[in-house]
Design a protein around this motif. Structure first.
Motif, PDB file in Angstrom:
ATOM      1  N   CYS A  41       1.662 -25.788  -2.334  1.00  0.00           N
ATOM      2  CA  CYS A  41       1.213 -26.774  -3.319  1.00  0.00           C
ATOM      3  C   CYS A  41       0.695 -26.129  -4.602  1.00  0.00           C
ATOM      4  N   GLY A  42       0.254 -24.875  -4.526  1.00  0.00           N
ATOM      5  CA  GLY A  42      -0.256 -24.187  -5.697  1.00  0.00           C
ATOM      6  C   GLY A  42      -1.706 -24.464  -6.016  1.00  0.00           C
ATOM      7  N   ALA A  43      -2.374 -25.312  -5.242  1.00  0.00           N
ATOM      8  CA  ALA A  43      -3.767 -25.649  -5.520  1.00  0.00           C
ATOM      9  C   ALA A  43      -4.696 -24.444  -5.404  1.00  0.00           C
ATOM     10  N   CYS A  44      -4.281 -23.443  -4.634  1.00  0.00           N
ATOM     11  CA  CYS A  44      -5.084 -22.235  -4.453  1.00  0.00           C
ATOM     12  C   CYS A  44      -4.963 -21.285  -5.635  1.00  0.00           C
ATOM     13  N   GLY A  45      -4.007 -21.543  -6.523  1.00  0.00           N
ATOM     14  CA  GLY A  45      -3.775 -20.662  -7.657  1.00  0.00           C
ATOM     15  C   GLY A  45      -2.639 -19.689  -7.448  1.00  0.00           C
ATOM     16  N   ALA A  46      -2.018 -19.697  -6.256  1.00  0.00           N
ATOM     17  CA  ALA A  46      -0.873 -18.843  -5.955  1.00  0.00           C
ATOM     18  C   ALA A  46       0.373 -19.722  -5.818  1.00  0.00           C
ATOM     19  N   PRO A  47       1.561 -19.175  -6.054  1.00  0.00           N
ATOM     20  CA  PRO A  47       2.773 -20.008  -6.039  1.00  0.00           C
ATOM     21  C   PRO A  47       3.183 -20.502  -4.661  1.00  0.00           C
ATOM     22  N   THR A  48       2.909 -19.708  -3.627  1.00  0.00           N
ATOM     23  CA  THR A  48       3.298 -20.071  -2.263  1.00  0.00           C
ATOM     24  C   THR A  48       2.184 -19.700  -1.298  1.00  0.00           C
ATOM     25  N   CYS A  49       2.258 -20.264  -0.100  1.00  0.00           N
ATOM     26  CA  CYS A  49       1.287 -19.905   0.938  1.00  0.00           C
ATOM     27  C   CYS A  49       1.426 -18.430   1.306  1.00  0.00           C
ATOM     28  N   ARG A  50       2.642 -17.922   1.271  1.00  0.00           N
ATOM     29  CA  ARG A  50       2.871 -16.506   1.566  1.00  0.00           C
ATOM     30  C   ARG A  50       2.182 -15.628   0.532  1.00  0.00           C
ATOM     31  N   ALA A  51       2.334 -15.987  -0.742  1.00  0.00           N
ATOM     32  CA  ALA A  51       1.698 -15.225  -1.814  1.00  0.00           C
ATOM     33  C   ALA A  51       0.179 -15.315  -1.715  1.00  0.00           C
ATOM     34  N   PHE A  52      -0.320 -16.489  -1.325  1.00  0.00           N
ATOM     35  CA  PHE A  52      -1.768 -16.647  -1.160  1.00  0.00           C
ATOM     36  C   PHE A  52      -2.281 -15.769  -0.034  1.00  0.00           C
ATOM     37  N   ALA A  53      -1.549 -15.731   1.084  1.00  0.00           N
ATOM     38  CA  ALA A  53      -1.949 -14.882   2.206  1.00  0.00           C
ATOM     39  C   ALA A  53      -1.993 -13.417   1.782  1.00  0.00           C
ATOM     40  N   GLU A  54      -1.035 -13.011   0.970  1.00  0.00           N
ATOM     41  CA  GLU A  54      -1.015 -11.640   0.466  1.00  0.00           C
ATOM     42  C   GLU A  54      -2.225 -11.372  -0.420  1.00  0.00           C
ATOM     43  N   SER A  72       0.844  -1.187   0.000  1.00  0.00           N
ATOM     44  CA  SER A  72       0.000   0.000   0.000  1.00  0.00           C
ATOM     45  C   SER A  72       0.884   1.243   0.000  1.00  0.00           C
ATOM     46  N   SER A  73       0.381   2.311  -0.619  1.00  0.00           N
ATOM     47  CA  SER A  73       1.124   3.571  -0.611  1.00  0.00           C
ATOM     48  C   SER A  73       1.080   4.228   0.763  1.00  0.00           C
ATOM     49  N   ASP A  74       0.107   3.839   1.571  1.00  0.00           N
ATOM     50  CA  ASP A  74      -0.020   4.337   2.943  1.00  0.00           C
ATOM     51  C   ASP A  74       0.799   3.434   3.860  1.00  0.00           C
ATOM     52  N   VAL A  94      -5.133 -12.841  -0.271  1.00  0.00           N
ATOM     53  CA  VAL A  94      -6.333 -12.785   0.570  1.00  0.00           C
ATOM     54  C   VAL A  94      -6.455 -11.416   1.229  1.00  0.00           C
ATOM     55  N   VAL A  95      -5.342 -10.926   1.765  1.00  0.00           N
ATOM     56  CA  VAL A  95      -5.359  -9.620   2.438  1.00  0.00           C
ATOM     57  C   VAL A  95      -5.672  -8.509   1.441  1.00  0.00           C
ATOM     58  N   LYS A  96      -5.239  -8.669   0.196  1.00  0.00           N
ATOM     59  CA  LYS A  96      -5.532  -7.678  -0.847  1.00  0.00           C
ATOM     60  C   LYS A  96      -6.928  -7.847  -1.433  1.00  0.00           C
ATOM     61  N   ARG A  97      -7.675  -8.835  -0.920  1.00  0.00           N
ATOM     62  CA  ARG A  97      -9.039  -9.133  -1.366  1.00  0.00           C
ATOM     63  C   ARG A  97      -9.083  -9.634  -2.809  1.00  0.00           C
ATOM     64  N   VAL A 119       1.030  -7.400   8.990  1.00  0.00           N
ATOM     65  CA  VAL A 119       0.665  -8.171  10.183  1.00  0.00           C
ATOM     66  C   VAL A 119      -0.407  -9.195   9.832  1.00  0.00           C
ATOM     67  N   GLU A 120      -1.398  -8.767   9.039  1.00  0.00           N
ATOM     68  CA  GLU A 120      -2.466  -9.675   8.631  1.00  0.00           C
ATOM     69  C   GLU A 120      -1.918 -10.839   7.809  1.00  0.00           C
ATOM     70  N   ILE A 121      -0.987 -10.532   6.917  1.00  0.00           N
ATOM     71  CA  ILE A 121      -0.387 -11.573   6.085  1.00  0.00           C
ATOM     72  C   ILE A 121       0.383 -12.568   6.941  1.00  0.00           C
ATOM     73  N   ASN A 122       1.175 -12.067   7.888  1.00  0.00           N
ATOM     74  CA  ASN A 122       1.948 -12.956   8.766  1.00  0.00           C
ATOM     75  C   ASN A 122       1.031 -13.845   9.592  1.00  0.00           C
ATOM     76  N   THR A 123      -0.058 -13.285  10.094  1.00  0.00           N
ATOM     77  CA  THR A 123      -0.997 -14.052  10.906  1.00  0.00           C
ATOM     78  C   THR A 123      -1.664 -15.143  10.080  1.00  0.00           C
TER      79      THR A 123
END
Length: 450
Positions: free
Chosen positions: A384-397, A359-361, A399-402, A370-374
């Motif tokens: 595994c990539g089953a969610c469509g994202a390369p990593t669980c970290r990327a998936f969490a990001e 975010s620019s803010d 989700v937080v970005k909606r 913090v939300e991503i880490n949690t």
């Protein structure tokens, strides 16, 4: 959002949503949404890795076609040195260059000629005390546009290490047009330079160049498109014109280590393949690589001969290049004395592209982190990539970005379904309903009275 041009594009009708490209993308630019891949234009560096890995051929590269030659009165071919490795039993570069003239080009200017000039300019900038630049060591080659774009997207601290020299492709176009204008008297707008490219990153570099406002290259034609027609023309040559004017140093740029060897210095490192490139850049960023003057990085395995627009196996092509170099002089192109010509230098600095900023803010960005880490701690960490994202970290990001929902993770979804099933079971227990009747009830049929 800024506009982006990309050579690499998706053919949705062929995409099966298999996630192979998702896992291999070096900038995490690809996601699977609704069963189809999608490419984030701000993250893509056009390395072509997704084209290479896709088993369904759902990715392709856009490039200039031969019909574009008709837009110019005078047409110049700029063959990449990797083109020579596509032909078996080639012992004379002039066969290839003469073949290009039979295809409709009025002139051929070898990119390997410009490569020799770029090598000499690099040596001047690195070792001449009077021309010494203030570039921090190690200096990173700017020849591979995919690597340069990777640095500006993922490694902002290394932007200052990139050599501020134009690529051999761009230098060749500048010098070829100058020669053509002197020879023909035509205006620059009537002269077209067409690079014979081994990779999609060069196509993008022509359309949206880094370090300069506008490219002098007017088109980039894939080696795979030129190869059949060129082979046919070469087979029917009655005579061969003496066009070649480059040596071992210039042609050597086509394979990994060729640019570094041209510096005539042992304190260098050469790496090829996008995964190896990332590993090297990470170690430079962490200051774990020291005592080196120069680092050559190629996104494609084997160097430019490994580009996805080539037709030959990169290691076969590399072996052919090595044999071909035996017949060549060391170098045939040199700069005049004095400083490096300004036309070979970048017109501006390489700037970091903050496409991965949350975010620019700043306050909101910290909250999102913090939300991503949690959320990441709640995920299985299997990547595994089953969610469509390369990593669980990327998936969490995401989700937080909606951009997606938490339940898109199959493991989270399974837990939710188990929780629902458990709740229903408890509800059934509370209502006292059991299959076959309530517990304690005599289910045996009573004997009917007559």
């Amino acid at each position: 959002m800024a506009e982006f041009y990309h050579s690499v594009v998706l053919k949705e009708d062929k995409c099966m949503g298999c996630t192979n490209c998702v896992k291999r993308c070096p900038t995490e630019a690809i996601r699977i949404r609704n069963g189809k891949a999608s490419i984030a234009p701000e993250r893509c560096i056009d390395c072509g890795e997704c084209i290479r890995i896709c088993p369904h051929h759902a990715k392709r590269a856009r490039f200039t076609h031969m019909e574009a030659l008709g837009r110019f009165q005078y047409k110049i071919a700029l063959p990449a040195p990797s083109l020579y490795g596509q032909f078996n039993n080639l012992d004379d570069i002039d066969y290839v260059l003469t073949g290009l003239t039979k295809m409709g080009f009025d002139q051929v200017y070898e990119v390997s000629r410009a490569a020799e000039l770029v090598s000499e300019a690099t040596r001047k900038m690195m070792y001449n005390s009077e021309l010494m630049t203030d570039l921090p060591r190690p200096i990173i080659s700017s020849a591979c546009p995919a690597v340069v774009r990777l640095i500006r997207v993922r490694f902002p601290d290394l932007c200052g290490h990139v050599l501020p020299l134009k690529s051999p492709m761009e230098t060749a176009a500048i010098m070829a047009k100058r020669e053509a204008m002197e020879k023909t008297g035509l205006a620059e707008k009537d002269i077209g330079c067409f690079f014979i490219t081994p990779c999609p990153a060069k196509v993008t570099d022509m359309k949206m160049p880094l370090g300069m406002e506008k490219s002098q290259v007017d088109g980039a034609i894939a080696i795979s498109e030129v190869f059949p027609t060129l082979s046919h023309a070469m087979d029917r040559l009655e005579s061969v014109e003496p066009i070649a004017n480059s040596g071992i140093i210039g042609v050597g740029w086509s394979t990994s280590g060729g640019e570094s060897a041209a510096l005539l210095n042992e304190k260098y490192l050469a790496a090829d393949g996008i995964e190896n490139v990332i590993r090297v850049l990470e170690e430079i960023e962490d200051e774990r690589i020291g005592d080196l003057d120069f680092i050559e990085l190629n996104a494609c395995a084997g160097g430019c001969v490994g580009g996805v627009l080539c037709v030959e196996n990169p290691y076969v092509a590399k072996a052919r290049i090595q044999r071909l170099r035996k017949y060549l002089p060391v170098s045939q192109n040199h700069l005049a004395g004095g400083p490096v010509p300004t036309e070979m230098e970048w017109e501006g600095e390489l700037e970091f592209s903050n496409v991965m900023t949350l975010s620019s803010d700043l306050k909101r960005a910290m909250e999102m982190m913090v939300e991503i880490n949690t959320l990441e701690e709640e995920l299985p960490g299997l990547d595994c990539g089953a969610c469509g994202a390369p990593t669980c970290r990327a998936f969490a990001e995401d989700v937080v970005k909606r951009a997606c929902k938490k339940a898109d993770c199959v493991f989270v979804y399974r837990k939710q379904m188990q929780k629902v099933a458990s709740t229903l079971s408890q509800l059934e227990d509370g209502l006292g309903w059991y299959p076959g009747g309530n517990p304690g009830e005599d289910t045996e049929q009573k004997e009917e009275k007559p």
